[in-house]
Design a protein around this motif. Sequence first.
Motif, PDB file in Angstrom:
ATOM      1  N   SER A   1      -9.465   6.446  -2.707  1.00 32.03           N
ATOM      2  CA  SER A   1      -9.403   5.463  -3.692  1.00 32.03           C
ATOM      3  C   SER A   1     -10.720   4.637  -3.578  1.00 32.03           C
ATOM      4  O   SER A   1     -11.334   4.157  -4.697  1.00 32.03           O
ATOM      5  N   GLY A   2     -11.207   4.157  -2.285  1.00 30.46           N
ATOM      6  CA  GLY A   2     -12.251   3.313  -2.398  1.00 30.46           C
ATOM      7  C   GLY A   2     -13.634   3.866  -2.987  1.00 30.46           C
ATOM      8  O   GLY A   2     -14.276   3.393  -3.569  1.00 30.46           O
ATOM      9  N   ALA A   3     -13.637   5.218  -2.720  1.00 33.46           N
ATOM     10  CA  ALA A   3     -14.997   6.001  -3.214  1.00 33.46           C
ATOM     11  C   ALA A   3     -14.777   6.164  -4.660  1.00 33.46           C
ATOM     12  O   ALA A   3     -15.689   5.688  -5.578  1.00 33.46           O
TER      13      ALA A   3
ATOM     14  N   SER B   1      -1.780   7.591   3.736  1.00 35.37           N
ATOM     15  CA  SER B   1      -2.787   7.906   4.746  1.00 35.37           C
ATOM     16  C   SER B   1      -4.056   7.230   4.656  1.00 35.37           C
ATOM     17  O   SER B   1      -4.321   6.809   3.752  1.00 35.37           O
ATOM     18  N   VAL B   2      -4.816   7.149   5.576  1.00 27.73           N
ATOM     19  CA  VAL B   2      -6.199   6.347   5.522  1.00 27.73           C
ATOM     20  C   VAL B   2      -7.124   7.188   4.633  1.00 27.73           C
ATOM     21  O   VAL B   2      -7.962   6.677   3.988  1.00 27.73           O
ATOM     22  N   GLU B   3      -6.842   8.424   4.890  1.00 26.91           N
ATOM     23  CA  GLU B   3      -7.810   9.214   3.635  1.00 26.91           C
ATOM     24  C   GLU B   3      -7.470   9.070   2.457  1.00 26.91           C
ATOM     25  O   GLU B   3      -8.459   8.988   1.575  1.00 26.91           O
TER      26      GLU B   3
ATOM     27  N   ALA C   1       0.872  -1.301  -0.010  1.00 27.95           N
ATOM     28  CA  ALA C   1       0.084  -0.216  -0.028  1.00 27.95           C
ATOM     29  C   ALA C   1       0.850   1.255  -0.190  1.00 27.95           C
ATOM     30  O   ALA C   1       0.477   1.967  -0.714  1.00 27.95           O
ATOM     31  N   ARG C   2       1.773   1.187   0.783  1.00 30.32           N
ATOM     32  CA  ARG C   2       2.714   2.439   0.757  1.00 30.32           C
ATOM     33  C   ARG C   2       3.675   2.385  -0.454  1.00 30.32           C
ATOM     34  O   ARG C   2       3.683   3.864  -0.837  1.00 30.32           O
ATOM     35  N   ALA C   3       3.870   1.573  -1.237  1.00 34.98           N
ATOM     36  CA  ALA C   3       4.751   1.511  -2.289  1.00 34.98           C
ATOM     37  C   ALA C   3       3.730   1.935  -3.472  1.00 34.98           C
ATOM     38  O   ALA C   3       3.954   2.709  -4.406  1.00 34.98           O
TER      39      ALA C   3
END
Length: 108
Positions: free
Chosen positions: A79-81, A72-74, A65-67
């Motif tokens: 991305s999910g939205a 951040s969670v935001e 995820a970091r790569a």
Amino acid sequence: MEEEGINWAVRESWWWAGAAAAQLGWGISIYRKGYSGDSRFMPFKAFAVASLFVGAAATAAVGSARASGFCSVEDMKISGANIRRKIRSSNKSTKQQQENTSGEQEQH
């Protein structure tokens, strides 16, 4: 400025990948050795091996995820939205195409 952030994320992802590989390797080596010693410590060893495998999976997930640029969670919420919006729009277009084809078949 943005390029520095990307380079930092790439450099950091190597640490996460190394940590995941170390945990996985350590878990596999302990698992392969099997159990030796006092039987009272067997549950502790099983828990330790399971914790190493779960920790390796979690570390690999965070590292990927970091790569990918999620810092951040935001970022993940955005991305999910976007993914949900794209799924909804593709479902709507598919339904419209199905309605159009069924309407054309009824006319023939």
